[in-house]
Design a protein around this motif. Structure first.
Motif, PDB file in Angstrom:
ATOM      1  N   LYS A 109       9.538   2.628  -6.735  1.00 53.77           N
ATOM      2  CA  LYS A 109      10.388   1.928  -7.691  1.00 53.77           C
ATOM      3  C   LYS A 109      11.730   2.651  -7.773  1.00 53.77           C
ATOM      4  N   SER A 110      12.697   2.188  -6.993  1.00 54.18           N
ATOM      5  CA  SER A 110      14.009   2.821  -7.006  1.00 54.18           C
ATOM      6  C   SER A 110      15.034   1.890  -6.394  1.00 54.18           C
ATOM      7  N   HIS A 111      16.275   1.936  -6.938  1.00 57.04           N
ATOM      8  CA  HIS A 111      17.363   1.160  -6.362  1.00 57.04           C
ATOM      9  C   HIS A 111      18.004   1.912  -5.199  1.00 57.04           C
ATOM     10  N   ALA A 112      17.833   3.227  -5.163  1.00 55.98           N
ATOM     11  CA  ALA A 112      18.343   4.030  -4.046  1.00 55.98           C
ATOM     12  C   ALA A 112      17.332   3.930  -2.911  1.00 55.98           C
ATOM     13  N   TRP A 113      17.735   3.312  -1.810  1.00 56.10           N
ATOM     14  CA  TRP A 113      16.783   3.061  -0.730  1.00 56.10           C
ATOM     15  C   TRP A 113      17.482   3.232   0.610  1.00 56.10           C
ATOM     16  N   PRO A 114      16.888   3.991   1.530  1.00 55.57           N
ATOM     17  CA  PRO A 114      17.545   4.314   2.803  1.00 55.57           C
ATOM     18  C   PRO A 114      17.373   3.241   3.876  1.00 55.57           C
ATOM     19  N   GLY A 115      17.844   2.027   3.615  1.00 53.87           N
ATOM     20  CA  GLY A 115      17.739   0.973   4.618  1.00 53.87           C
ATOM     21  C   GLY A 115      16.361   0.323   4.645  1.00 53.87           C
ATOM     22  N   CYS A 116      16.120  -0.518   5.671  1.00 51.32           N
ATOM     23  CA  CYS A 116      14.839  -1.209   5.861  1.00 51.32           C
ATOM     24  C   CYS A 116      14.493  -2.097   4.672  1.00 51.32           C
ATOM     25  N   GLU A 117      15.531  -2.700   4.075  1.00 51.11           N
ATOM     26  CA  GLU A 117      15.290  -3.521   2.880  1.00 51.11           C
ATOM     27  C   GLU A 117      14.446  -4.755   3.159  1.00 51.11           C
ATOM     28  N   GLU A 118      14.323  -5.127   4.443  1.00 59.55           N
ATOM     29  CA  GLU A 118      13.514  -6.313   4.758  1.00 59.55           C
ATOM     30  C   GLU A 118      12.021  -6.049   4.589  1.00 59.55           C
ATOM     31  N   PHE A 119      11.659  -4.780   4.435  1.00 58.04           N
ATOM     32  CA  PHE A 119      10.260  -4.422   4.216  1.00 58.04           C
ATOM     33  C   PHE A 119      10.038  -4.162   2.728  1.00 58.04           C
ATOM     34  N   SER A 120       8.839  -4.471   2.252  1.00 54.58           N
ATOM     35  CA  SER A 120       8.519  -4.216   0.852  1.00 54.58           C
ATOM     36  C   SER A 120       8.402  -2.715   0.611  1.00 54.58           C
ATOM     37  N   LYS A 121       8.318  -2.349  -0.655  1.00 55.10           N
ATOM     38  CA  LYS A 121       8.167  -0.943  -1.035  1.00 55.10           C
ATOM     39  C   LYS A 121       6.710  -0.588  -1.337  1.00 55.10           C
ATOM     40  N   TYR A 122       5.803  -1.526  -1.037  1.00 60.86           N
ATOM     41  CA  TYR A 122       4.379  -1.232  -1.188  1.00 60.86           C
ATOM     42  C   TYR A 122       3.910  -0.331  -0.050  1.00 60.86           C
ATOM     43  N   TRP A 123       3.020   0.590  -0.377  1.00 61.58           N
ATOM     44  CA  TRP A 123       2.448   1.466   0.647  1.00 61.58           C
ATOM     45  C   TRP A 123       1.391   0.711   1.445  1.00 61.58           C
ATOM     46  N   GLU A 124       1.226   1.118   2.713  1.00 58.28           N
ATOM     47  CA  GLU A 124       0.161   0.581   3.541  1.00 58.28           C
ATOM     48  C   GLU A 124      -0.233   1.593   4.601  1.00 58.28           C
ATOM     49  N   VAL A 125      -1.407   1.408   5.179  1.00 55.36           N
ATOM     50  CA  VAL A 125      -1.850   2.213   6.314  1.00 55.36           C
ATOM     51  C   VAL A 125      -1.407   1.498   7.588  1.00 55.36           C
ATOM     52  N   ASP A 126      -0.805   2.238   8.497  1.00 59.50           N
ATOM     53  CA  ASP A 126      -0.341   1.648   9.753  1.00 59.50           C
ATOM     54  C   ASP A 126      -1.544   1.177  10.569  1.00 59.50           C
ATOM     55  N   GLU A 127      -1.650  -0.124  10.753  1.00 58.96           N
ATOM     56  CA  GLU A 127      -2.742  -0.690  11.546  1.00 58.96           C
ATOM     57  C   GLU A 127      -2.220  -1.355  12.822  1.00 58.96           C
ATOM     58  N   SER A 128      -1.006  -0.981  13.227  1.00 60.61           N
ATOM     59  CA  SER A 128      -0.429  -1.566  14.433  1.00 60.61           C
ATOM     60  C   SER A 128      -1.135  -1.042  15.675  1.00 60.61           C
ATOM     61  N   SER A 129      -0.898  -1.695  16.786  1.00 59.87           N
ATOM     62  CA  SER A 129      -1.538  -1.295  18.040  1.00 59.87           C
ATOM     63  C   SER A 129      -1.075   0.077  18.504  1.00 59.87           C
ATOM     64  N   SER A 130       0.082   0.519  18.005  1.00 55.61           N
ATOM     65  CA  SER A 130       0.616   1.827  18.408  1.00 55.61           C
ATOM     66  C   SER A 130       0.227   2.950  17.448  1.00 55.61           C
ATOM     67  N   ALA A 131      -0.596   2.632  16.439  1.00 60.60           N
ATOM     68  CA  ALA A 131      -0.981   3.636  15.451  1.00 60.60           C
ATOM     69  C   ALA A 131      -1.747   4.779  16.104  1.00 60.60           C
ATOM     70  N   LEU A 132      -1.499   5.988  15.631  1.00 58.74           N
ATOM     71  CA  LEU A 132      -2.156   7.178  16.158  1.00 58.74           C
ATOM     72  C   LEU A 132      -3.572   7.292  15.601  1.00 58.74           C
ATOM     73  N   GLU A 133      -4.287   8.331  16.062  1.00 61.07           N
ATOM     74  CA  GLU A 133      -5.650   8.566  15.571  1.00 61.07           C
ATOM     75  C   GLU A 133      -5.640   8.812  14.070  1.00 61.07           C
ATOM     76  N   GLU A 134      -4.583   9.458  13.593  1.00 56.09           N
ATOM     77  CA  GLU A 134      -4.380   9.621  12.156  1.00 56.09           C
ATOM     78  C   GLU A 134      -3.161   8.769  11.787  1.00 56.09           C
ATOM     79  N   PRO A 135      -3.360   7.481  11.486  1.00 56.78           N
ATOM     80  CA  PRO A 135      -2.243   6.568  11.261  1.00 56.78           C
ATOM     81  C   PRO A 135      -1.385   6.954  10.065  1.00 56.78           C
TER      82      PRO A 135
END
Length: 227
Positions: A109-135
């Motif tokens: 929850k902040s108005h100061a944000w370092p770019g990537c505004e097209e993405f939400s600010k909700y946290w998630e676990v990386d489940e992409s095909s390129s995700a590492l063993e510890e995503p």
């Protein structure tokens, strides 16, 4: 014929009693003042021991290209408390308290944000095909997607409070050395030695939040590579 109102009144009373019993079985998560966490408040997630492993949490790229979505790392500046978050439930509930081991969403929850505004600010676990063993734990999550559901679990008591850990159905949130100044980066892991122990500090009114954001802007997110 018997009036339906006594029956309706009885059923409502029974439902309220059941709800009270269910709520009583839940253990509420508490902040550094011993006050239960609420979905209507904002908090700083701080490391249990900031002297040993950095400051609060910030959105930071997990790799140079592409920069988005952002990952989550501890500030390399120990005195920087990071960006506040709010907690909510994936589906609408009347309960405004955060209970241990319940699925919740975490959102910056902040108005100061370092770019990537097209993405939400909700946290998630990386489940992409390129995700590492510890995503990596990323921003850009979706409230009702399972990889955006986290849990808060009591790890241990200590003098003056409680240490908590963040978990999911598939592992525990830990840290590994990140790409920027080796600042600890949040990942999903099953290695207990990497568990990220935290405490929750409530942001009091607008003053603390503004101070945190101002310090963030002043430092210019120094964890980013210089231009």
């Amino acid at each position: 014929m018997m009036s339906p109102f006594p029956l309706i009144s009885f059923l409502i009373t029974l439902m309220l009693a059941a709800a009270a019993c269910t709520h009583g079985e839940h253990i509420l998560v508490k902040d550094t003042e011993g006050i239960p966490l609420r979905t209507t408040e904002q908090y700083l997630i701080l490391p249990l021991n900031p002297k040993s492993n950095g400051g609060g949490l910030l959105p930071v790229p997990v790799k140079l290209l592409p920069l988005c979505p952002l990952g989550i790392s501890q500030s390399s500046v120990r005195a920087l408390p990071g960006i506040q978050v709010s907690f909510s439930y994936p589906y609408a509930l009347m309960d405004t308290y955060v209970s241990e081991k319940e699925d919740i969403n975490i959102e910056f929850k902040s108005h100061a944000w370092p770019g990537c505004e097209e993405f939400s600010k909700y946290w998630e676990v990386d489940e992409s095909s390129s995700a590492l063993e510890e995503p990596a734990i990323l921003t850009g999550g979706k409230k009702r997607e399972g990889n955006s559901w986290f849990r808060i679990e009591r790890q241990e008591d200590f003098v003056g409070g409680v240490a908590y850990k963040l978990t999911t159905l598939t592992g525990t949130i830990g840290t590994v050395p990140g790409p920027w100044e080796n600042a600890p980066q949040l990942v999903l892991t099953n290695d207990t030695s990497k568990t990220f122990l935290v405490k929750f500090h409530r942001v009091h009114g607008d003053t603390t939040a503004a101070t945190s954001t101002s310090r963030l802007e002043k430092l210019g997110l120094r964890m980013f590579p210089s231009n």
